[in-house]
Structures are given as structure tokens and as C-alpha cells.
Scaffold this active site. Structure first.
Site, short mmCIF file in Angstrom:
data_model
loop_
_atom_site.label_atom_id
_atom_site.label_comp_id
_atom_site.label_asym_id
_atom_site.label_seq_id
_atom_site.Cartn_x
_atom_site.Cartn_y
_atom_site.Cartn_z
CG HIS A 13 -1.83 1.18 1.30
ND1 HIS A 13 -3.17 1.04 1.58
CD2 HIS A 13 -1.63 2.51 1.11
CE1 HIS A 13 -3.75 2.23 1.57
NE2 HIS A 13 -2.83 3.14 1.29
CG HIS A 15 -0.77 7.20 -1.37
ND1 HIS A 15 -2.04 7.35 -1.85
CD2 HIS A 15 -0.89 6.53 -0.19
CE1 HIS A 15 -2.91 6.81 -1.00
NE2 HIS A 15 -2.23 6.30 0.02
CE LYS A 98 -7.89 2.30 -0.19
NZ LYS A 98 -6.74 3.17 0.00
CG HIS A 135 -9.73 4.93 3.69
ND1 HIS A 135 -8.53 5.60 3.72
CD2 HIS A 135 -10.45 5.42 4.74
CE1 HIS A 135 -8.52 6.46 4.72
NE2 HIS A 135 -9.67 6.38 5.36
CG HIS A 173 -4.62 2.69 5.92
ND1 HIS A 173 -5.95 2.71 6.22
CD2 HIS A 173 -4.52 3.32 4.72
CE1 HIS A 173 -6.62 3.33 5.27
NE2 HIS A 173 -5.76 3.70 4.34
CG ASP A 246 -1.32 5.09 3.79
OD1 ASP A 246 -1.43 5.31 2.57
OD2 ASP A 246 -2.09 5.57 4.64
O1 DOR Z 1 -2.83 9.73 5.48
C1 DOR Z 1 -3.25 9.40 4.38
N1 DOR Z 1 -2.74 9.92 3.24
N2 DOR Z 1 -4.25 8.52 4.32
C2 DOR Z 1 -4.86 8.22 3.16
O2 DOR Z 1 -5.79 7.47 3.19
C3 DOR Z 1 -4.46 8.89 1.90
C4 DOR Z 1 -3.09 9.40 1.96
C5 DOR Z 1 -2.74 10.36 0.85
O3 DOR Z 1 -3.07 10.08 -0.32
O4 DOR Z 1 -2.12 11.39 1.12
ZN ZN Z 2 -3.11 5.16 1.49
#
Ligand code: DOR
Ligand code: ZN
Length: 344
Positions: A13, A15, A98, A135, A173, A246
Site C-alpha cells: 500500500h 502513494h 480501492k 479504506h 492501514h 501507506d
Molecule cells: O494519510 C493518508 N494519506 N491517508 C490516506 O488514506 C491517503 C493518503 C494520501 O493520499 O495522502
Molecule cells: Zn493510502
């Protein structure tokens, strides 16, 4: 113990964002992870196979020479997602989709507003063998932010897993003892990812002595008893729990802001910080399962062939890293000493 060698881990997981940012985020992850489940909450979101494959191409362009790295793409579900979108995505090699409840987190406003209306899509995902990544927070205004995960389990997730027993669900998470217990007691088709920040910190680390914007993520850090429950979950060695950082980069100016963004950019220290947690738990023998085998086993993918070695060596996470566009970003746990280091 002065060194530990484990099967090369994957991050289930994270980004990466897009554009310039990929030149920072992709090398940071590819330094030690072989694969990563790439979140689709771009602007605009990645809602179909074509967008996912184009995004995958941009990620691969940012992999440094000499590194092997395999991005595993995901689809962003909306109330406009069709069963055909699922069939097409699966045919394109996309393993998962997702579910963001609309408004739950960063770039989720276009996501799912009517969860039960998604049931035909979930049915198709179960048939196609596509995983549902969740989520797990309700967004109702009257529900306290610290209770939103538990209420989601009671109002939404329990119904989904009982209605679709064949659907593989990853509760992403997780942050509470309630979530850890739910996953532990659910069928083998239900698993969870756990981040470094939710194992290392609790809400005191967010709020005591002043607001710490770099520890703000969603779902928000919970009380220390929940943190302890997550630590016990990973210490148990259960194959239902695996690594998902995450890692979620936001520039320093977006975090240190009157309306600061949620997300911890942990890629630079993640595997080392997880090692530190497992060592504190006297459970270093469980690190490989959590980081390298439970995830691929759950996804039905092969385990990696390579290994990585972590050595006992102190280093300090930098205070700032400069993004390709020149803006600084503060990595997770900046300025702290870490006791394990990835051997080059
Ligand atoms: O803290 C987070 N940041 N939680 C999420 O679900 C998304 C993520 C983000 O894309 O910045
Ligand atoms: Zn995330």
C-alpha cells in the site's frame, strides 16, 4: 543480532503521486521493495485500465537503472464503475481495486458515495479474483474521527465480507484493536496492512506538547491501547497481517499549514523502522513473514527470489528531502536515529 537477511519485501500500500514527484518517490521505494500496490487517488483518479496502464508506464520510466521494480496497479472505485471496468482491469493485469468512502481522505471526493450500490461490482470482483482494498472509515459528520474505523466495521465491512465470502478483502492501514480482532476472526479471505506509524506512534505523538503535522495521517493515530493491539497482531506472526507503508508524500508547505494534509512520507526509512519495531517486540523472526511472504501469499502471487540484508548500524533520517520541483518534504520520523540500515 547484527544483521538480518530476509526475502526481498513488497509494499502492499503506497502513494507515488505523479509527474515530477515520481523521480523522488519511485527510487525511494525501489531501493528495497520489489513490488508495490500503487494507490489510485491521483487528480483525476485512476478509474479504468487504460489510465492505470498509462500511470504504470510513467512509474516504470522513473525506476533507476539497475533496479528491478514491479508496480502493481489499482483501480479507484466510484459509483460509476461498471462490471465491464472490472473485467477489463483484470484482463490488463490489475490485481485490485480501492474503495474510498467519498470524503474519507486525500483526493477521495470522487469516490464511493453509495456503498451498497457497489455490490454488483463487488460480485464481479469476486468472480474475477480481483481483490477489494478498503479504506475503512465512515464519513458521517456526527461520528467522532477516533471512532470512524470501528463504526465502518460495524455498519459496512461486516456486511460486505458476509455477503461476498469469496471476495478477497484487504482492510488497509488498520489502526484499532477492533480492526485487528475483526481481521483475526474473519475468514482466510480477509487480511490487513499495517503502517510503520501506527505501530510506532499513538495520538499523544500527534497532540501532546503541540500539534505534530508530520504525524498526521488518516485513519488518524489512535490511543496507545490500540497501538499495542496492532503490535501484538504483528508479533503473533499471523499471515493475515502484512506490510503496507501507506507512504504518502505531501510537500512540507502542505503539511505545515492551517489545513495540513494527511500522510506520512515513510518510504526512505520504512523497512528499517519496521525492523526496529519487531526488534522492540523481540519478534525479529516474524519480520520476514510480515514484510515478504504474507502479502504475496494472500494476493496469490509468487514470493520474491532476491533477498535484502539489514545491518545493525545507526543513521539519522534526514530533516528534509528536496523534491524534483525544488520544494522540501519532511520524511516520516525526520531527525530520529534508526538502529537498522539497509546494506547496499
Ligand atoms: O494519510 C493518508 N494519506 N491517508 C490516506 O488514506 C491517503 C493518503 C494520501 O493520499 O495522502
Ligand atoms: Zn493510502
Amino acid at each position: 543480532m547484527t544483521s538480518i537477511t530476509i526475502i526481498k519485501p513488497d509494499d502492499w500500500h503506497l502513494h507515488f503521486r505523479d509527474g515530477d514527484m515520481l523521480r523522488e518517490t519511485v527510487p525511494a521505494t525501489a531501493r528495497c521493495f520489489e513490488r508495490a500496490i500503487v494507490m489510485p487517488n491521483l487528480v483525476p483518479p485512476v478509474v479504468n485500465a487504460k489510465m492505470a496502464l498509462e500511470y504504470k508506464g510513467r512509474i516504470l520510466d522513473a525506476v533507476p537503472a539497475g533496479h528491478s521494480f514491479d508496480p502493481l496497479m489499482t483501480l479507484y472505485l466510484t459509483n460509476d464503475t461498471t462490471e465491464q471496468d472490472i473485467v477489463d482491469a483484470k484482463a490488463a493485469g490489475i490485481p485490485a481495486a480501492k474503495l474510498y468512502p467519498a470524503g474519507a481522505t486525500t483526493n477521495s471526493s470522487a469516490a464511493v458515495k453509495e456503498l451498497e450500490a457497489m455490490y454488483p461490482v463487488f460480485e464481479k470482483m469476486a468472480q474475477e479474483g480481483m481483490l477489494l482494498l478498503v479504506h475503512g472509515e465512515v464519513t458521517d459528520h456526527h461520528v467522532d474521527i477516533f471512532d470512524r474505523e470501528k463504526v465502518f466495521i460495524d455498519q459496512k465491512l461486516t456486511a460486505i465480507v458476509s455477503r461476498f465470502p469469496e471476495l478477497k478483502v484487504v482492510f488497509e492501514h488498520i489502526t484499532t484493536g477492533d480492526a485487528a480482532a475483526f481481521v483475526a476472526e474473519a475468514s482466510d479471505n480477509v487480511a490487513a496492512t499495517i503502517t510503520p506509524q501506527h505501530l510506532m506512534l499513538n495520538r499523544n505523538d500527534l497532540l501532546v506538547g503541540g500539534v505534530r503535522p508530520h504525524n498526521f495521517c488518516l485513519p488518524v493515530l489512535k490511543r496507545n491501547t490500540h497501538q499495542e493491539a496492532l503490535r501484538q497482531a504483528v508479533k503473533s506472526g499471523s499471515p493475515k497481517f502484512f506490510l503496507g507503508t501507506d507512504s504518502a508524500p505531501h510537500a512540507k508547505e502542505a503539511k505545515e499549514n492551517a489545513c495540513g494534509c494527511a500522510g506520512c512520507y515513510s518510504a526512505w526509512g520504512a523497512i528499517e523502522l519496521y525492523a526496529q519495531v519487531f526488534e522492540e517486540l523481540d519478534a525479529l523472526d516474524k519480520l520476514e513473514g510480515f514484510a515478504s511472504t504474507h502479502g504475496p501469499d494472500f494476493y496469490g502471487l509468487a514470493r520474491n527470489k532476491d533477498t535484502i540484508t539489514l545491518v545493525r548500524e545507526e543513521w539519522t533520517i534526514p530533516d528534509e528531502i528536496i523534491l524534483p520541483d525544488g520544494r522540501p518534504i519532511v520524511p516520516f520520523h525526520a531527525g530520529h536515529v534508526v538502529h537498522w540500515k539497509l546494506a547496499s
